[in-house]
Design an enzyme around this catalytic site. Structure first.
Site, PDB file in Angstrom:
ATOM      1  CG  HIS A 185      -3.938   6.577   3.606  1.00  0.00           C
ATOM      2  ND1 HIS A 185      -3.010   6.092   2.706  1.00  0.00           N
ATOM      3  CD2 HIS A 185      -4.441   5.498   4.230  1.00  0.00           C
ATOM      4  CE1 HIS A 185      -2.965   4.779   2.793  1.00  0.00           C
ATOM      5  NE2 HIS A 185      -3.825   4.380   3.709  1.00  0.00           N
ATOM      6  CG  ASP A 186      -2.130   4.547   6.992  1.00  0.00           C
ATOM      7  OD1 ASP A 186      -3.364   4.646   7.089  1.00  0.00           O
ATOM      8  OD2 ASP A 186      -1.565   3.670   6.310  1.00  0.00           O
TER       9      ASP A 186
ATOM     10  CG  ASN B 102     -21.697  12.048  -6.643  1.00  0.00           C
ATOM     11  OD1 ASN B 102     -21.028  12.560  -5.725  1.00  0.00           O
ATOM     12  ND2 ASN B 102     -21.992  10.769  -6.679  1.00  0.00           N
TER      13      ASN B 102
ATOM     14  CG  ASP C  50      -3.895   0.722  -1.739  1.00  0.00           C
ATOM     15  OD1 ASP C  50      -3.373  -0.331  -1.334  1.00  0.00           O
ATOM     16  OD2 ASP C  50      -3.854   1.803  -1.124  1.00  0.00           O
TER      17      ASP C  50
END
Ligand code: NOJ
Length: 592
Positions: A373-374, A61, A136
């Site tokens: 992602h860590d 968007n 998650d």
């Protein structure tokens, strides 16, 4: 080493479980995806699971942040890659202090990611492509803006007071109020925050905006299991359980021990704290009772729902406990961080750890993972020292790691962008850092933004990720050449190699379900060699971990191997005597 950890780094009886109330969930059926062998195995046993960080995958968007409709738009890429399931990092309503890991409502979607209807559409569209959705689930803590915490904090006698961990402070030597003990937050400084309204401290393992739930209170277990049911009833294939080993703390609140260096001095963390060993707050044995009850609840659903654990554990024996040991009644797939986070191209260590996870977990299914992602991406294996220029062979190194990920006997967990060889791109200025820990510990630790940059789809505006003037994290300059569109037609690309390996893993019966035998021994400092065999087919895998070409010979396993995949030009047959492996070369071949 895992920088996150390096930085510092349920009493319901099964009998009380609510019966299934809703219509059969979308994924009530077993996997139908074509595989080499029709087997009674649960789908997740042969799966490739793909982690998506929703902020960074695809913005549909134009607001500069990824969203659920963006993921739906990209399902064809995942199908072509051969992915079986997507784990979506938290997309629930959240103040986004920890980018979704601070949840304020467990049964909805954050408006910046879409709506529940968008979520249902994603599940349905994914199902059409035989792709499952894994949520998650953050059970250790909520956001401080969650209604439960707001109530809990409102007064000492609020009925929800005991849903979190509140304690009086202690009076320090100087007469000032101090936290109850020396426990540290993973993100730096004390794990206790003082609340002036009720004059007590609450415990937070992570950010102060993430108060820990009190899992010794049965009402917490019931509420969280109810939220898990909410998503199971909506058709999710299972959960990745966030920080699951931190659910419980030592009720006596005894101080942690400090970690000493070799000179007997206390180690100081990047955030400047005295490092503690976390033995009072991580991996407490009582947590296993909760996990057994969770498994019973989840297993009451049809379709082999899966429980995956974020389990940073010290050794294989501890990992085995998270499967439930011989009883195998806890997590289906606790993540093995022993192999993927060796963080050094050390062939003997890989051999040992891969052997352990095949032999020391009572036959449970290993889940191998290299990044998320860590943690810095796979390119961390290309630099001798953090921050150094990457090795020229970085694509080959990443392909070699992918070879291990997809050809060992294990479920494979990959991170978005691995398939194109995206590299870690940390911020260069403190003022650009988005992850709060990167501000606290700057410059020793720059936070986790570097591994969370937007997916690189093409070489156009915003790398095809967005149409916004600015994206939530900048697009790394590498997007010009490292992107899906450019790599797709290139048969030497990282993307092409990933697709090939994943397809092989599906179609070749030995790679699909064969046993695994290590061929190289500890005497082989540079080459990792193993076979996968299912009685009909025998596949040989060779990985040269060194920067120099190696010549490797296999005896007693036949004369030659037909190339199935290789990181170097290797067409046709390779004699098993004196195989030439270029620097960081990987070879997968069927032994004839
Ligand atoms: C582990 C998650 O992967 C990480 O991103 C998060 O910050 C902590 N758990 C706290 O939820």
């Amino acid at each position: 080493m895992n920088p996150l950890r390096k930085l510092a780094v349920l009493a319901l009886a099964a009998a009380t479980l609510a019966p299934l109330a809703l219509a059969p969930p979308a994924h009530a059926q077993k996997a139908t995806a074509p595989t080499a062998a029709a087997s009674a195995d649960p789908w997740w046993k042969h799966a490739v699971v793909y982690e998506i960080y929703p902020r960074s995958y695809q913005d549909s968007n134009g607001d500069g942040t990824g969203d659920l409709n963006g993921i739906t738009d990209r399902l064809d890429h995942l199908k072509a890659l051969g992915v079986d399931a997507i784990w979506i990092a938290p997309c629930y309503p959240s103040p986004q202090v920890d980018f979704g890991y601070d949840i304020s409502d467990y049964e909805n979607i954050d408006p910046q990611y879409g709506t529940l209807a968008d979520f249902d559409r994603l599940v349905a569209e994914a199902k059409k492509r035989d792709i499952r959705i894994i949520m998650d689930m953050v059970l250790n803590h909520t956001s401080d803006k969650h209604a439960w915490f707001i109530e809990s904090a409102s007064s000492k006698d609020n009925p929800k007071r005991d849903w979190y961990i509140w304690r009086d402070g202690k009076v320090g030597a100087d007469g000032k109020m101090e936290p109850p003990n020396n426990w540290l937050s993973e993100f730096g400084h004390s794990a206790w925050k003082y609340d002036p309204t009720t004059k007590q401290y609450y415990y937070h393992k992570f950010y102060a905006e993430q108060p820990d739930l009190n899992w010794r209170n049965p009402a917490v277990e019931k509420a969280m299991f109810d939220s898990m049911r909410f998503w199971l009833d909506r058709g999710v294939a299972g959960f990745r359980l966030d920080a699951i080993d931190t659910l419980l703390e030592d009720p006596t609140l005894a101080d942690e021990d400090y970690v000493m260096d070799k000179d007997g001095k206390i180690v100081i963390t990047p955030a400047g704290d005295k490092k503690v060993d976390n033995k009072k707050t991580n991996n407490l044995p009582e947590v296993h009772d909760i996990i057994k009850r969770m498994r019973t609840m989840v297993a009451s659903y049809p379709g082999d729902r899966v429980l995956i654990g974020e389990t940073y554990l010290p050794n294989i024996q501890e990992l085995d406990k998270w499967y439930g040991g011989a009883a195998q009644d806890e997590l289906n797939l606790p993540m093995d961080m022993q192999v993927g986070f060796i963080n050094k191209l050390d062939a003997p260590k890989f051999r040992d750890r891969l052997t352990e996870v095949q032999t020391d977990v009572h036959g449970s299914q290993p889940l191998i993972v290299f990044d998320n992602h860590d943690n810095p991406r796979l390119d961390r294996y290309c630099t001798e020292k953090a921050g150094a220029a990457p090795n020229a062979n970085c694509d080959d190194i990443q392909k070699m790691l992918a070879t291990i990920l997809f050809t060992t006997k294990a479920t494979a967990l990959m991170y978005y962008g691995d398939e194109i060889g995206m590299s870690t791109t940390p911020p260069t200025r403190k003022e650009d850092v988005k992850d709060p820990v990167g501000i606290t510990a700057w410059p020793k630790f720059k936070g986790r933004d570097g591994e969370r940059t937007p997916m690189q789809w093409d070489d156009g505006k915003d790398a095809g990720f967005s149409t916004a003037a600015t994206t939530w994290l900048p697009i790394p300059p590498s997007f010009v050449t490292v992107n899906v569109k450019t790599e797709k037609p290139d048969q030497s690309s990282v993307l092409d190699y990933y697709r090939k390996l994943i397809m092989l893993r599906r179609k070749n019966s030995a790679l699909h379900s064969g046993t695994m035998e290590m061929l190289s021994t500890s005497a082989d400092a540079n080459v990792l060699a193993y076979t996968r065999t299912d009685g009909k087919t025998k596949v040989l895998v060779l990985c040269n971990f060194s920067a120099t070409p190696q010549v490797f010979s296999i005896t007693g396993h036949g004369a030659a191997a037909k190339t199935l995949a290789a990181t170097f030009p290797s067409l046709g047959s390779q004699p098993l005597k004196d195989i030439n492996l270029p620097a960081y070369g990987a070879f997968v071949g069927e032994i004839k």
